[in-house]
Scaffold this motif. Structure first.
Motif, PDB file in Angstrom:
ATOM      1  N   TYR A  37       9.763   0.012   7.740  1.00 31.71           N
ATOM      2  CA  TYR A  37       9.776  -0.414   9.147  1.00 31.71           C
ATOM      3  C   TYR A  37       8.683  -1.459   9.390  1.00 31.71           C
ATOM      4  O   TYR A  37       8.913  -2.496  10.016  1.00 31.71           O
ATOM      5  N   ARG A  38       7.468  -1.169   8.899  1.00 29.02           N
ATOM      6  CA  ARG A  38       6.351  -2.105   9.091  1.00 29.02           C
ATOM      7  C   ARG A  38       6.690  -3.477   8.499  1.00 29.02           C
ATOM      8  O   ARG A  38       6.419  -4.504   9.097  1.00 29.02           O
TER       9      ARG A  38
ATOM     10  N   SER B 151       9.863  -0.242  -4.647  1.00 24.86           N
ATOM     11  CA  SER B 151      10.120  -1.669  -4.961  1.00 24.86           C
ATOM     12  C   SER B 151      11.600  -1.993  -4.760  1.00 24.86           C
ATOM     13  O   SER B 151      11.950  -3.070  -4.262  1.00 24.86           O
ATOM     14  N   TRP B 152      12.430  -1.059  -5.161  1.00 24.47           N
ATOM     15  CA  TRP B 152      13.877  -1.258  -5.018  1.00 24.47           C
ATOM     16  C   TRP B 152      14.261  -1.306  -3.534  1.00 24.47           C
ATOM     17  O   TRP B 152      15.042  -2.155  -3.099  1.00 24.47           O
ATOM     18  N   LEU B 153      13.660  -0.405  -2.747  1.00 23.14           N
ATOM     19  CA  LEU B 153      13.945  -0.393  -1.308  1.00 23.14           C
ATOM     20  C   LEU B 153      13.479  -1.703  -0.662  1.00 23.14           C
ATOM     21  O   LEU B 153      14.173  -2.264   0.197  1.00 23.14           O
ATOM     22  N   PHE B 154      12.300  -2.178  -1.083  1.00 27.12           N
ATOM     23  CA  PHE B 154      11.800  -3.429  -0.512  1.00 27.12           C
ATOM     24  C   PHE B 154      12.679  -4.615  -0.912  1.00 27.12           C
ATOM     25  O   PHE B 154      12.800  -5.580  -0.173  1.00 27.12           O
ATOM     26  N   ARG B 155      13.271  -4.511  -2.093  1.00 28.85           N
ATOM     27  CA  ARG B 155      14.179  -5.571  -2.539  1.00 28.85           C
ATOM     28  C   ARG B 155      15.387  -5.601  -1.587  1.00 28.85           C
ATOM     29  O   ARG B 155      15.829  -6.664  -1.160  1.00 28.85           O
TER      30      ARG B 155
ATOM     31  N   ARG C  82       2.303  -6.622   0.637  1.00 23.30           N
ATOM     32  CA  ARG C  82       1.051  -6.039   0.135  1.00 23.30           C
ATOM     33  C   ARG C  82       0.409  -5.122   1.182  1.00 23.30           C
ATOM     34  O   ARG C  82      -0.002  -4.025   0.862  1.00 23.30           O
ATOM     35  N   PHE C  83       0.319  -5.589   2.417  1.00 26.67           N
ATOM     36  CA  PHE C  83      -0.403  -4.824   3.437  1.00 26.67           C
ATOM     37  C   PHE C  83       0.500  -3.912   4.266  1.00 26.67           C
ATOM     38  O   PHE C  83       0.120  -2.787   4.573  1.00 26.67           O
ATOM     39  N   ALA C  84       1.656  -4.420   4.671  1.00 25.01           N
ATOM     40  CA  ALA C  84       2.537  -3.552   5.460  1.00 25.01           C
ATOM     41  C   ALA C  84       3.294  -2.602   4.547  1.00 25.01           C
ATOM     42  O   ALA C  84       3.463  -1.430   4.845  1.00 25.01           O
ATOM     43  N   GLY C  85       3.738  -3.137   3.402  1.00 21.26           N
ATOM     44  CA  GLY C  85       4.524  -2.312   2.485  1.00 21.26           C
ATOM     45  C   GLY C  85       3.692  -1.517   1.510  1.00 21.26           C
ATOM     46  O   GLY C  85       4.195  -0.622   0.852  1.00 21.26           O
ATOM     47  N   GLU C  86       2.406  -1.859   1.403  1.00 16.07           N
ATOM     48  CA  GLU C  86       1.468  -1.167   0.510  1.00 16.07           C
ATOM     49  C   GLU C  86       1.931  -1.210  -0.949  1.00 16.07           C
ATOM     50  O   GLU C  86       1.739  -0.245  -1.693  1.00 16.07           O
ATOM     51  N   LEU C  87       2.534  -2.303  -1.341  1.00 18.73           N
ATOM     52  CA  LEU C  87       2.956  -2.441  -2.734  1.00 18.73           C
ATOM     53  C   LEU C  87       1.811  -3.038  -3.556  1.00 18.73           C
ATOM     54  O   LEU C  87       0.983  -3.779  -3.034  1.00 18.73           O
TER      55      LEU C  87
END
Lengths: 180, 341
Positions: free
Chosen positions: A31-32, A71-75, A138-143
């Protein structure tokens, strides 16, 4: 990671608990990310829901390649954002929706946090698209850098360089534009 | 070029540590030679991180969660290898139940351990997932209400423990969760009283409404009221008022609150006034409703008391959140008790 692999395997077999756990662990981060990329609360809410529904549909095709499941979800989220802008024919991030809130029930904090979000989003909007993507992931997704590299299809070195450049630019923009 | 790359690596390592909770000072201490260059970068990154910490609206989160659970239920359940016929012949709910039983047998230790996990524990998401599954596997509204009562009890315990540790954000998050669960409970249709559109739809000042104090007061119902129940007439609508979430900038005072009073006589009047020719099933349901009422009445007294006790020793930073939690508990229990009448 071993635990997550097991969890994903169970989720691929449509195990309710495993699916729910993966959902709960990643929902806020996705969401972020979408809210920062889209700048519109209603659209970001719809997109977040859609990311998880799409993930549910295609979870059986997920293959573990040493990267966390997020990572897959962010993709998926990244692809949806790209698609959104293609459909909307917008080239950059839209202005921040005035309805975006930090999510606090305390109106005092809410106002304070909202101002922070607005300032940061305004500054982020002046970055290049690749820099914006790195900051959001990096910051919102914390990856981690390795995960961001995977989502963006770039090398880790390139992501580190983008991250460095993005922070320098943010620093400059915020100190000039906001009197810091 | 090589120096740039070296600095990018150091910056990334510091950012990684910072994202994991290390302070800027600790990061700088690790690289004293680069501290001057690192510090402004880390401060900017810290601001960026804080600004990106946007949280979804609780009502959206709740709606999305339900939609996701519904999508899971609608999925084609693939047969497990070697047990195709058996699994194909089962309904999804039974397969979920079978999966749950399998997990309890195989990984029961983790699920059991997660049962006592607090919001700051890595096992907490498992506890939340287990609660969702238990709700999913409970078809009846009365069963769901019993679960929500149990979960609300746990949330209060978690709020008290997190307050004791000074975890401001976790107290806030858990209070939001308590609010969501009490609202969800009030929206259930139990017996012939509760309807999703009447008593159930109270709001305890979500951030959406509390952004506008006026709006919050109009949508949020009025202090805890106990009503006299006449068996032959419909009961008047329950009104519950919850003050808006206290403003951090406003002076903090403990507001005078009307205690939750729901006379036991009024509760028993409900069952006394019912018709006699009821089935065993109806009798069973009524018994469960009575038990649930008793449980809620006890919780309505004990839980706000536990929160008030926590408030006595809480640091200033937690006071307004705890006051809010007390209001959430008072109004939530009062509404749910009224809905059962």
């Amino acid at each position: 990671m071993q635990d997550e692999q097991g969890l994903v395997r169970r989720a691929q077999e449509h195990d309710q608990i495993a699916l729910t756990q993966l959902y709960e662990e990643n929902f806020d981060k996705i969401y972020r990310y979408t809210v920062l990329k889209i700048g519109d609360r209603a659209e970001a809410e719809d997109m977040t829901q859609q990311v998880f529904l799409n993930a549910l549909k295609s979870i059986s095709s997920y293959k573990y390649k040493g990267m966390p499941f997020s990572s897959w979800l962010f993709r998926i989220a990244h692809n949806q954002v790209v698609d959104y802008y293609r459909r909307k024919k917008r080239s950059a991030t839209v202005p921040l929706d005035e309805n975006i809130t930090a999510g606090y029930d305390n109106p005092g904090w809410e106002a304070e946090r909202k101002m922070e979000i607005e300032q940061m989003t305004a500054a982020t909007r002046q970055l290049t698209r690749a820099q914006q993507e790195v900051i959001s992931l990096r910051f919102a997704g914390e990856l981690s850098v390795a995960e961001v590299a995977k989502v963006m299809g770039r090398s880790e070195g390139a992501v580190k360089a983008l991250q460095h450049a993005a922070i320098i630019s943010l620093r400059k923009i915020m100190s000039v534009g906001m009197g810091l | 070029m090589k120096k740039d790359r070296e600095f990018e690596n150091i910056l990334d390592e510091c950012l990684e540590n910072m994202l994991r909770g290390k302070s800027i000072e600790q990061c700088l201490a690790d690289y004293p030679d680069h501290a001057a260059a690192l510090e402004p970068m880390l401060r900017t990154a810290s601001r960026a991180k804080m600004a990106t910490n946007i949280r979804p609206r609780p009502e959206f989160k709740d709606r999305a969660r339900h939609q996701f659970q519904a999508a899971i239920r609608d999925m084609d359940v693939k047969p497990a290898r070697g047990h195709g016929f058996f699994f194909r012949s089962l309904k999804p709910a039974w397969i979920a139940l079978a999966a749950l039983v399998a997990i309890i047998i195989a990984g029961g230790g983790t699920v059991y351990a997660a049962g006592n996990a607090l919001p700051d524990s890595p096992l907490y998401p498992i506890k939340m997932a287990t609660e969702s599954v238990r709700l999913f596997l409970t078809p009846s509204d009365i069963g769901k209400a019993e679960l929500y009562a149990e979960f609300a009890d746990k949330r209060i315990e978690e709020i008290v423990k997190m307050a004791d540790k000074g975890e401001v954000e976790l107290v806030q998050e858990t209070t939001n969760r308590l609010n969501e669960q009490l609202v969800a409970m009030a929206s259930l249709t139990i017996g012939d009283k509760g309807t999703p559109d009447s008593g159930g739809m109270f709001s305890l000042g979500s951030h959406e409404s509390s952004r506008n104090g006026e709006e919050a007061l109009t949508t949020v119902p009025q202090t805890t009221v106990a009503q006299t129940i006449a068996p032959t007439t419909a009961p008047p609508p329950v009104v519950v008022t919850v003050p808006p979430y206290p403003d951090k900038t406003a002076p903090l005072e403990t507001p005078e609150r009307t205690p939750t009073i729901v006379p036991p006589a009024a509760l028993s009047a409900v069952s006394d006034g019912r018709v006699n020719d009821v089935t065993d099933e109806e009798n069973g349901d009524r018994e469960r409703i009575e038990k649930l009422k008793d449980l809620l009445l006890r919780q309505a007294i004990e839980n706000p008391e536990a929160l008030e006790k926590a408030l006595e020793t809480a640091p200033e930073s937690l006071r307004d959140i705890l006051l809010w939690a007390i209001e959430v508990a008072n109004a939530g229990y009062a509404q749910n008790i009224s809905n059962l009448e």
